[in-house]
Write a protein that holds these residues in place. Structure first.
Motif, PDB file in Angstrom:
ATOM      1  N   TYR A 142      31.139  25.500   8.150  1.00 38.39           N
ATOM      2  CA  TYR A 142      32.264  24.878   7.462  1.00 38.39           C
ATOM      3  C   TYR A 142      31.847  23.953   6.317  1.00 38.39           C
ATOM      4  O   TYR A 142      32.705  23.446   5.590  1.00 38.39           O
ATOM      5  CB  TYR A 142      33.118  24.102   8.466  1.00 38.39           C
ATOM      6  CG  TYR A 142      33.742  25.007   9.508  1.00 38.39           C
ATOM      7  CD1 TYR A 142      34.561  26.057   9.127  1.00 38.39           C
ATOM      8  CD2 TYR A 142      33.493  24.823  10.864  1.00 38.39           C
ATOM      9  CE1 TYR A 142      35.110  26.898  10.082  1.00 38.39           C
ATOM     10  CE2 TYR A 142      34.041  25.660  11.821  1.00 38.39           C
ATOM     11  CZ  TYR A 142      34.851  26.707  11.421  1.00 38.39           C
ATOM     12  OH  TYR A 142      35.389  27.532  12.338  1.00 38.39           O
ATOM     13  N   ARG A 143      30.555  23.682   6.196  1.00 40.74           N
ATOM     14  CA  ARG A 143      30.017  22.868   5.094  1.00 40.74           C
ATOM     15  C   ARG A 143      30.346  21.378   5.210  1.00 40.74           C
ATOM     16  O   ARG A 143      30.050  20.605   4.296  1.00 40.74           O
ATOM     17  CB  ARG A 143      30.496  23.378   3.731  1.00 40.74           C
ATOM     18  CG  ARG A 143      30.263  24.848   3.482  1.00 40.74           C
ATOM     19  CD  ARG A 143      28.789  25.182   3.428  1.00 40.74           C
ATOM     20  NE  ARG A 143      28.571  26.587   3.104  1.00 40.74           N
ATOM     21  CZ  ARG A 143      27.381  27.161   3.073  1.00 40.74           C
ATOM     22  NH1 ARG A 143      26.302  26.451   3.347  1.00 40.74           N
ATOM     23  NH2 ARG A 143      27.274  28.435   2.784  1.00 40.74           N
ATOM     24  N   THR A 175      43.868  27.244   7.713  1.00 45.35           N
ATOM     25  CA  THR A 175      44.540  27.503   6.439  1.00 45.35           C
ATOM     26  C   THR A 175      45.970  26.991   6.528  1.00 45.35           C
ATOM     27  O   THR A 175      46.518  26.789   7.622  1.00 45.35           O
ATOM     28  CB  THR A 175      44.541  29.012   6.130  1.00 45.35           C
ATOM     29  OG1 THR A 175      45.143  29.715   7.223  1.00 45.35           O
ATOM     30  CG2 THR A 175      43.131  29.528   5.931  1.00 45.35           C
ATOM     31  N   GLN A 219      41.843  32.101  10.922  1.00 43.07           N
ATOM     32  CA  GLN A 219      41.256  31.869   9.601  1.00 43.07           C
ATOM     33  C   GLN A 219      41.029  30.377   9.412  1.00 43.07           C
ATOM     34  O   GLN A 219      41.847  29.549   9.809  1.00 43.07           O
ATOM     35  CB  GLN A 219      42.175  32.410   8.497  1.00 43.07           C
ATOM     36  CG  GLN A 219      42.165  33.932   8.388  1.00 43.07           C
ATOM     37  CD  GLN A 219      42.872  34.413   7.138  1.00 43.07           C
ATOM     38  OE1 GLN A 219      43.883  33.859   6.717  1.00 43.07           O
ATOM     39  NE2 GLN A 219      42.333  35.472   6.528  1.00 43.07           N
ATOM     40  N   ARG A 225      39.425  27.284   6.565  1.00 40.35           N
ATOM     41  CA  ARG A 225      39.054  26.983   5.188  1.00 40.35           C
ATOM     42  C   ARG A 225      37.870  26.030   5.198  1.00 40.35           C
ATOM     43  O   ARG A 225      37.907  24.975   5.830  1.00 40.35           O
ATOM     44  CB  ARG A 225      40.229  26.370   4.419  1.00 40.35           C
ATOM     45  CG  ARG A 225      39.938  26.218   2.911  1.00 40.35           C
ATOM     46  CD  ARG A 225      41.150  25.689   2.192  1.00 40.35           C
ATOM     47  NE  ARG A 225      42.281  26.603   2.263  1.00 40.35           N
ATOM     48  CZ  ARG A 225      42.433  27.677   1.493  1.00 40.35           C
ATOM     49  NH1 ARG A 225      41.497  27.991   0.603  1.00 40.35           N
ATOM     50  NH2 ARG A 225      43.497  28.445   1.615  1.00 40.35           N
ATOM     51  N   THR A 226      36.802  26.394   4.492  1.00 40.35           N
ATOM     52  CA  THR A 226      35.591  25.579   4.457  1.00 40.35           C
ATOM     53  C   THR A 226      35.739  24.454   3.430  1.00 40.35           C
ATOM     54  O   THR A 226      36.705  24.406   2.661  1.00 40.35           O
ATOM     55  CB  THR A 226      34.380  26.444   4.108  1.00 40.35           C
ATOM     56  OG1 THR A 226      34.531  26.929   2.768  1.00 40.35           O
ATOM     57  CG2 THR A 226      34.250  27.618   5.066  1.00 40.35           C
ATOM     58  N   ASP A 228      34.164  24.009   0.743  1.00 41.15           N
ATOM     59  CA  ASP A 228      34.134  24.501  -0.642  1.00 41.15           C
ATOM     60  C   ASP A 228      35.313  25.409  -0.973  1.00 41.15           C
ATOM     61  O   ASP A 228      35.320  26.071  -2.005  1.00 41.15           O
ATOM     62  CB  ASP A 228      32.808  25.214  -0.932  1.00 41.15           C
ATOM     63  CG  ASP A 228      32.521  26.330   0.069  1.00 41.15           C
ATOM     64  OD1 ASP A 228      33.427  26.679   0.848  1.00 41.15           O
ATOM     65  OD2 ASP A 228      31.386  26.847   0.060  1.00 41.15           O
ATOM     66  N   ARG A 250      36.476  28.168   0.579  1.00 37.01           N
ATOM     67  CA  ARG A 250      36.473  29.560   1.013  1.00 37.01           C
ATOM     68  C   ARG A 250      37.294  29.720   2.292  1.00 37.01           C
ATOM     69  O   ARG A 250      37.298  28.837   3.157  1.00 37.01           O
ATOM     70  CB  ARG A 250      35.052  30.050   1.263  1.00 37.01           C
ATOM     71  CG  ARG A 250      34.193  30.163   0.023  1.00 37.01           C
ATOM     72  CD  ARG A 250      32.783  30.653   0.373  1.00 37.01           C
ATOM     73  NE  ARG A 250      32.106  29.756   1.292  1.00 37.01           N
ATOM     74  CZ  ARG A 250      31.828  30.058   2.566  1.00 37.01           C
ATOM     75  NH1 ARG A 250      32.186  31.238   3.055  1.00 37.01           N
ATOM     76  NH2 ARG A 250      31.197  29.183   3.320  1.00 37.01           N
ATOM     77  N   VAL A 251      37.958  30.875   2.428  1.00 37.90           N
ATOM     78  CA  VAL A 251      38.682  31.209   3.655  1.00 37.90           C
ATOM     79  C   VAL A 251      37.840  32.223   4.420  1.00 37.90           C
ATOM     80  O   VAL A 251      37.448  33.264   3.877  1.00 37.90           O
ATOM     81  CB  VAL A 251      40.073  31.792   3.350  1.00 37.90           C
ATOM     82  CG1 VAL A 251      40.748  32.260   4.648  1.00 37.90           C
ATOM     83  CG2 VAL A 251      40.940  30.750   2.646  1.00 37.90           C
ATOM     84  N   ILE A 252      37.535  31.917   5.669  1.00 31.11           N
ATOM     85  CA  ILE A 252      36.712  32.812   6.478  1.00 31.11           C
ATOM     86  C   ILE A 252      37.472  33.200   7.742  1.00 31.11           C
ATOM     87  O   ILE A 252      38.391  32.493   8.190  1.00 31.11           O
ATOM     88  CB  ILE A 252      35.369  32.154   6.861  1.00 31.11           C
ATOM     89  CG1 ILE A 252      35.600  30.900   7.703  1.00 31.11           C
ATOM     90  CG2 ILE A 252      34.556  31.834   5.618  1.00 31.11           C
ATOM     91  CD1 ILE A 252      34.304  30.295   8.246  1.00 31.11           C
ATOM     92  N   ASP A 303      31.772  32.973  12.976  1.00 30.52           N
ATOM     93  CA  ASP A 303      32.161  33.566  11.693  1.00 30.52           C
ATOM     94  C   ASP A 303      32.067  35.088  11.789  1.00 30.52           C
ATOM     95  O   ASP A 303      30.990  35.647  12.004  1.00 30.52           O
ATOM     96  CB  ASP A 303      31.241  33.049  10.589  1.00 30.52           C
ATOM     97  CG  ASP A 303      31.690  33.508   9.197  1.00 30.52           C
ATOM     98  OD1 ASP A 303      32.661  34.282   9.108  1.00 30.52           O
ATOM     99  OD2 ASP A 303      31.057  33.085   8.206  1.00 30.52           O
ATOM    100  N   SER A 348      33.541  37.076   9.344  1.00 34.43           N
ATOM    101  CA  SER A 348      34.021  37.546   8.039  1.00 34.43           C
ATOM    102  C   SER A 348      33.321  38.829   7.612  1.00 34.43           C
ATOM    103  O   SER A 348      33.955  39.779   7.138  1.00 34.43           O
ATOM    104  CB  SER A 348      33.814  36.464   6.976  1.00 34.43           C
ATOM    105  OG  SER A 348      34.535  35.299   7.309  1.00 34.43           O
TER     106      SER A 348
END
Length: 523
Positions: free
Chosen positions: A101-102, A118, A144, A146-147, A149, A151-153, A178, A180
């Motif tokens: 998730y960063r 999301t 789903q 959202r990270t 940065d 991105r949706v994973i 993950d 994805s």
């Protein structure tokens, strides 16, 4: 030893001098842990000695070690693992979560878990967290996230309730993986399968349908939603379903897969009950524990085959009729002229010319017999579902009469062919096989057999001739060589009526031709 005499003496003096107990954790060998306690022993006059006790706390040590190991695994896991309070606030955050998730652990501890969802799934995520907090069991699910940065994973998530030592709900543990890449790969594979013109159906080891591509939807009339999870027997005629169930059960026991490998033609069943011919190829996907069936609709091909055979039969009938009405009559007239010429030469006393005219008349008569036999073979014998056995019996008699060969027809029990088309093709197969035995095999005995076998109908033609050369027998793939015209024609006819064709050399020599067809009504 847990305590040597020298150490005991030293530590006892220390306890007696200070009056304070002395505790120490000690280990016995490699297995047990103890709390060693040395206490002063007092009387009214003061301390006179010590009491040494050993308290076994091995289970507590092992539990702590196990907890540390487990915590290390969770901390270093590649999956995102988080601990939440009952309101969904993040209280612990592992390295896998940081990677996926960063968010750093410091950032995550300021967040609520639903903030990772999301926008369109936050409400559902919050609802799931609340349900688990109330003690409900929620199975794993796709979601789903959202990270940091943006991105949706796609993730596969589980949420588990953790209770305290008193059994009260205390925390929520979430584990998310993950998926994805797997999801994109699955979507790409699905798109490819849906674009495939042939139907593709996968089933599991128990015979349940797992996937059903768009071509399969169009071919069979079922939507993917209504057929996934159903037994594969739903795609075959009702009377064939027990056979498929038996086959799958046998495969699970023996791992012998007779359907896997070479394509074969079988009958399938649509949602509306319509039966239609297909070419089926099955492969096993061992890693996934699945079977994939590739289904090609043979309806148009079968119709074309029937049209071609009908055209050929009409052309044969035309040629046979012309031989009978034209060539045979001309030969008869020429024979009469030759006989008349012989008689004229005899009256004139010219024996040499008369003898020549006789040989000419005899040759013409012999040629007439061959043309008559040829015309008889080309003009079709009227055959329908009821008269096939009688027609085969007459074929055997004509072979005995015309060629002087032993030819018998075996009909052990009454059977009925489904329709006139099947009966005609079976008769033609027998006729072609017998002709091959007479012309090419140099056989002295031929047998024709029509009988039921395992719910099917089997036509067999056997001879004791020289047998088919190895190069003319089917190859490993089961197909006949293209230069065997007669054999190819028989195979072609057998396929048109949904049968399985085989030709082989029995151990005793000669040739055995077999045509096996399912007995069922045809549309």
């Amino acid at each position: 030893p847990l305590l040597t005499e020298q150490a005991l003496a030293q530590q006892s003096q220390q306890v007696m001098a200070t009056g304070a107990p002395l505790d120490k954790e000690v280990r016995s060998g490699e297995s047990r842990w103890y709390l060693r306690r040395i206490l002063p022993y007092r009387t009214a006059e003061g301390p006179i000695g010590v009491v040494v006790t050993f308290i076994d706390f091995t289970e507590r040590v092992e539990a702590e070690l196990q907890s540390r190991r487990f915590a290390t695994v969770l901390r270093d896991s590649s999956d995102a693992i988080a601990l939440l309070d009952l309101n969904g606030r993040i209280t612990a955050w592992n390295r896998g979560a940081e990677t996926i998730y960063r968010y750093s652990e410091a950032d995550a501890l300021k967040m609520s878990f639903h903030e990772l969802a999301t926008e369109d799934s936050r409400e559902r995520t919050l609802e799931l967290v609340q349900r688990v907090a109330r003690g409900e069991v929620v199975s794993g699910f796709e979601a789903q996230r959202r990270t940091k940065d943006g991105r949706v994973i796609d993730v596969w998530a589980t949420v588990t309730l953790v209770r305290d030592t008193a059994g009260r709900p205390a925390w929520l543990a979430t584990t998310e993986r993950d998926i994805s890449v797997e999801r994109r790969s699955a979507q790409q594979i699905r798109a490819i399968l849906d674009a495939t013109p042939d139907a593709v159906v996968t089933i599991d080891q128990s015979g349940k349908i797992v996937t059903f591509n768009q071509s399969a939807v169009r071919l069979f009339g079922y939507s993917a939603e209504e057929i996934v999870g159903e037994g594969v027997g739903i795609l075959v005629p009702p009377d064939e379903r027990p056979r498929y169930e038996t086959y799958l059960a046998r495969y699970r026991q023996t791992r012998e897969a007779s359907l896997i490998g070479a394509p074969r033609e079988v009958i399938a069943c649509r949602k509306d009950g319509t039966l239609f011919p297909i070419r089926l190829s099955v492969i096993e996907i061992v890693d996934l524990g699945l079977f994939a069936g590739f289904v090609h609709d043979m309806t148009a091909a079968k119709k074309l085959q029937e049209d071609i055979l009908n055209i050929a039969m009409l052309e044969q009938q035309r040629i046979g009729q012309e031989l009978h009405d034209g060539t045979q009559q001309e030969l008869t007239g020429l024979g009469l002229l030759a006989r008349k010429l012989s008689e004229d030469w005899q009256r004139k006393g010219s024996q040499a010319q008369a003898s020549l005219a006789d040989r000419l008349a005899s040759g013409i008569a012999q040629a007439n017999l061959h043309v008559r036999s040829l015309a008889h073979g080309l003009v079709p014998v009227p055959v329908d579902a009821d008269t096939l056995p009688a027609a085969l019996g007459e074929l055997a008699k004509s072979i005995q009469t015309d060629y002087g060969l032993a030819c018998q027809f075996e009909y052990p029990e009454p059977v009925r062919v489904d329709n006139a088309t099947s009966a005609t093709h079976l008769y033609r197969i027998a006729q072609e096989a017998v002709a091959n035995a007479v012309k090419h095999a140099k056989a002295s005995a031929i047998s024709i057999r029509l009988a039921p076998a395992d719910g099917d109908l089997v036509l067999e033609i056997a001879d004791n001739g020289v047998g088919i050369a190895p190069g003319k027998l089917p190859h490993e793939g089961g197909k006949l060589p293209h230069d065997g015209v007669g054999l190819r024609l028989m195979e072609y006819r057998c396929a048109v009526i949904g049968g399985q064709f085989a030709v082989r050399r029995p151990e005793g020599g000669g040739t055995l031709v077999t045509c096996t067809i399912p007995r069922r009504g045809r549309a």
